[in-house]
Design a protein around this motif. Sequence first.
Motif, mmCIF file in Angstrom:
data_model
loop_
_atom_site.group_PDB
_atom_site.id
_atom_site.type_symbol
_atom_site.label_atom_id
_atom_site.label_comp_id
_atom_site.label_asym_id
_atom_site.label_seq_id
_atom_site.Cartn_x
_atom_site.Cartn_y
_atom_site.Cartn_z
ATOM 1 N N LEU A 67 0.832 -1.210 0.000
ATOM 2 C CA LEU A 67 0.000 0.000 0.000
ATOM 3 C C LEU A 67 0.864 1.255 0.000
ATOM 4 O O LEU A 67 0.565 2.230 -0.687
ATOM 5 C CB LEU A 67 -0.941 0.000 1.212
ATOM 6 N N ARG A 68 1.931 1.243 0.748
ATOM 7 C CA ARG A 68 2.859 2.397 0.774
ATOM 8 C C ARG A 68 3.487 2.587 -0.605
ATOM 9 O O ARG A 68 3.633 3.714 -1.074
ATOM 10 C CB ARG A 68 3.933 2.164 1.845
ATOM 11 N N ALA A 69 3.859 1.497 -1.271
ATOM 12 C CA ALA A 69 4.436 1.572 -2.615
ATOM 13 C C ALA A 69 3.430 2.176 -3.597
ATOM 14 O O ALA A 69 3.788 3.002 -4.442
ATOM 15 C CB ALA A 69 4.894 0.195 -3.079
ATOM 16 N N VAL A 70 2.156 1.778 -3.483
ATOM 17 C CA VAL A 70 1.113 2.344 -4.350
ATOM 18 C C VAL A 70 0.980 3.840 -4.081
ATOM 19 O O VAL A 70 0.875 4.647 -5.014
ATOM 20 C CB VAL A 70 -0.248 1.623 -4.123
ATOM 21 N N GLU A 71 0.984 4.218 -2.819
ATOM 22 C CA GLU A 71 0.875 5.631 -2.451
ATOM 23 C C GLU A 71 2.025 6.442 -3.046
ATOM 24 O O GLU A 71 1.810 7.518 -3.626
ATOM 25 C CB GLU A 71 0.877 5.758 -0.920
ATOM 26 N N ILE A 72 3.233 5.938 -2.943
ATOM 27 C CA ILE A 72 4.399 6.640 -3.486
ATOM 28 C C ILE A 72 4.304 6.754 -5.004
ATOM 29 O O ILE A 72 4.562 7.806 -5.581
ATOM 30 C CB ILE A 72 5.706 5.941 -3.060
ATOM 31 N N MET B 93 4.161 10.091 -7.346
ATOM 32 C CA MET B 93 5.128 10.308 -8.430
ATOM 33 C C MET B 93 4.438 10.632 -9.754
ATOM 34 O O MET B 93 4.951 11.403 -10.550
ATOM 35 C CB MET B 93 6.016 9.066 -8.620
ATOM 36 N N THR B 94 3.291 10.005 -9.968
ATOM 37 C CA THR B 94 2.602 10.197 -11.252
ATOM 38 C C THR B 94 1.544 11.285 -11.192
ATOM 39 O O THR B 94 0.830 11.517 -12.156
ATOM 40 C CB THR B 94 1.958 8.872 -11.719
ATOM 41 N N GLY B 95 1.395 11.951 -10.043
ATOM 42 C CA GLY B 95 0.465 13.065 -9.927
ATOM 43 C C GLY B 95 -0.975 12.659 -9.753
ATOM 44 O O GLY B 95 -1.891 13.431 -10.055
ATOM 45 N N GLU B 96 -1.209 11.437 -9.276
ATOM 46 C CA GLU B 96 -2.580 10.966 -9.076
ATOM 47 C C GLU B 96 -3.289 11.741 -7.973
ATOM 48 O O GLU B 96 -4.496 11.865 -7.981
ATOM 49 C CB GLU B 96 -2.590 9.475 -8.742
ATOM 50 N N TYR B 97 -2.522 12.177 -7.003
ATOM 51 C CA TYR B 97 -3.113 12.946 -5.904
ATOM 52 C C TYR B 97 -3.046 14.422 -6.257
ATOM 53 O O TYR B 97 -1.997 14.993 -6.428
ATOM 54 C CB TYR B 97 -2.361 12.721 -4.599
ATOM 55 N N LYS B 98 -4.200 15.033 -6.341
ATOM 56 C CA LYS B 98 -4.272 16.467 -6.605
ATOM 57 C C LYS B 98 -4.784 17.125 -5.336
ATOM 58 O O LYS B 98 -5.757 16.665 -4.737
ATOM 59 C CB LYS B 98 -5.221 16.770 -7.754
ATOM 60 N N THR B 99 -4.142 18.184 -4.937
ATOM 61 C CA THR B 99 -4.584 18.905 -3.752
ATOM 62 C C THR B 99 -5.580 19.972 -4.177
ATOM 63 O O THR B 99 -5.281 20.805 -5.027
ATOM 64 C CB THR B 99 -3.380 19.558 -3.046
ATOM 65 N N LYS B 100 -6.763 19.906 -3.578
ATOM 66 C CA LYS B 100 -7.795 20.878 -3.893
ATOM 67 C C LYS B 100 -7.734 21.960 -2.829
ATOM 68 O O LYS B 100 -7.794 21.679 -1.639
ATOM 69 C CB LYS B 100 -9.164 20.213 -3.894
ATOM 70 N N ILE B 101 -7.579 23.174 -3.264
ATOM 71 C CA ILE B 101 -7.497 24.293 -2.346
ATOM 72 C C ILE B 101 -8.729 25.160 -2.543
ATOM 73 O O ILE B 101 -9.035 25.595 -3.656
ATOM 74 C CB ILE B 101 -6.221 25.133 -2.585
ATOM 75 N N GLU B 102 -9.465 25.346 -1.463
ATOM 76 C CA GLU B 102 -10.646 26.188 -1.509
ATOM 77 C C GLU B 102 -10.425 27.373 -0.582
ATOM 78 O O GLU B 102 -9.750 27.256 0.437
ATOM 79 C CB GLU B 102 -11.884 25.415 -1.064
ATOM 80 N N GLY B 103 -11.023 28.462 -0.912
ATOM 81 C CA GLY B 103 -10.902 29.640 -0.072
ATOM 82 C C GLY B 103 -11.730 30.766 -0.639
ATOM 83 O O GLY B 103 -12.346 30.661 -1.701
ATOM 84 N N SER B 104 -11.733 31.836 0.088
ATOM 85 C CA SER B 104 -12.459 32.997 -0.403
ATOM 86 C C SER B 104 -11.593 34.227 -0.194
ATOM 87 O O SER B 104 -10.759 34.267 0.702
ATOM 88 C CB SER B 104 -13.796 33.155 0.317
ATOM 89 N N VAL B 105 -11.799 35.175 -1.042
ATOM 90 C CA VAL B 105 -11.045 36.424 -0.973
ATOM 91 C C VAL B 105 -12.048 37.568 -0.983
ATOM 92 O O VAL B 105 -12.931 37.626 -1.833
ATOM 93 C CB VAL B 105 -10.085 36.552 -2.180
ATOM 94 N N ASN B 106 -11.920 38.445 -0.030
ATOM 95 C CA ASN B 106 -12.773 39.632 0.014
ATOM 96 C C ASN B 106 -11.974 40.804 -0.537
ATOM 97 O O ASN B 106 -10.895 41.113 -0.047
ATOM 98 C CB ASN B 106 -13.205 39.948 1.452
ATOM 99 N N VAL B 107 -12.516 41.420 -1.550
ATOM 100 C CA VAL B 107 -11.850 42.549 -2.175
ATOM 101 C C VAL B 107 -12.821 43.727 -2.176
ATOM 102 O O VAL B 107 -13.968 43.597 -2.598
ATOM 103 C CB VAL B 107 -11.411 42.228 -3.623
ATOM 104 N N GLU B 108 -12.340 44.837 -1.712
ATOM 105 C CA GLU B 108 -13.158 46.041 -1.713
ATOM 106 C C GLU B 108 -12.565 46.991 -2.737
ATOM 107 O O GLU B 108 -11.390 47.340 -2.664
ATOM 108 C CB GLU B 108 -13.127 46.699 -0.326
ATOM 109 N N ILE B 109 -13.359 47.367 -3.708
ATOM 110 C CA ILE B 109 -12.913 48.282 -4.737
ATOM 111 C C ILE B 109 -13.689 49.586 -4.581
ATOM 112 O O ILE B 109 -14.918 49.584 -4.593
ATOM 113 C CB ILE B 109 -13.117 47.718 -6.152
ATOM 114 N N ARG B 110 -12.950 50.637 -4.448
ATOM 115 C CA ARG B 110 -13.595 51.947 -4.319
ATOM 116 C C ARG B 110 -13.468 52.678 -5.649
ATOM 117 O O ARG B 110 -12.417 52.591 -6.291
ATOM 118 C CB ARG B 110 -12.941 52.749 -3.211
#
Length: 151
Positions: free
Chosen positions: A120-125, A129-146
């Motif tokens: 299982l560790r070998a499969v994980e590695i 290596m092949t990019g099977e795991y993608k990190t999803k980053i979520e967030g929000s940005v507050n921007v005030e434009i005057r």
Amino acid sequence: MKKDILSNRQEAFVQNLILGMSQREAYKKAYGANYSDNAIDTKASQLLKKDKVKNRYEELLKKVKEQTEETTIMSAKERMEWLTDIIKDNTKEIVVKKSKKGKIISEAEIKVVSPTDTKLRAVEILNKMTGEYKTKIEGSVNVEIRLEDVL
């Protein structure tokens, strides 16, 4: 004679250094010198300071280093193949039986069966290596434009 070309003795001196000899040993072997050790040390040091000799030495040293790295460092493909062999239980080990005196009695190649957690560790590695795991980053940005900032 071209400036960068070494004499046969100079080349032999450099080759001897690359083989791991000390400057003294390399000089003695290349030049067959019968001087005192101090004199040989001085001559060897002066010889290695010559640009064309020093450049040749560095060139050969670089080649040796590259060849060593090529044979000792696994490429990504080799690592992937090795991990795949672990997962598929395709790895082998040589078991050597020796007598009490250390003489080899027999040798046998045995198949290595990896435990599940190792597989299982070998499969994980491999997946990393092949990019099977993608990190999803979520967030929000507050921007005030005057309006006055834009104009």
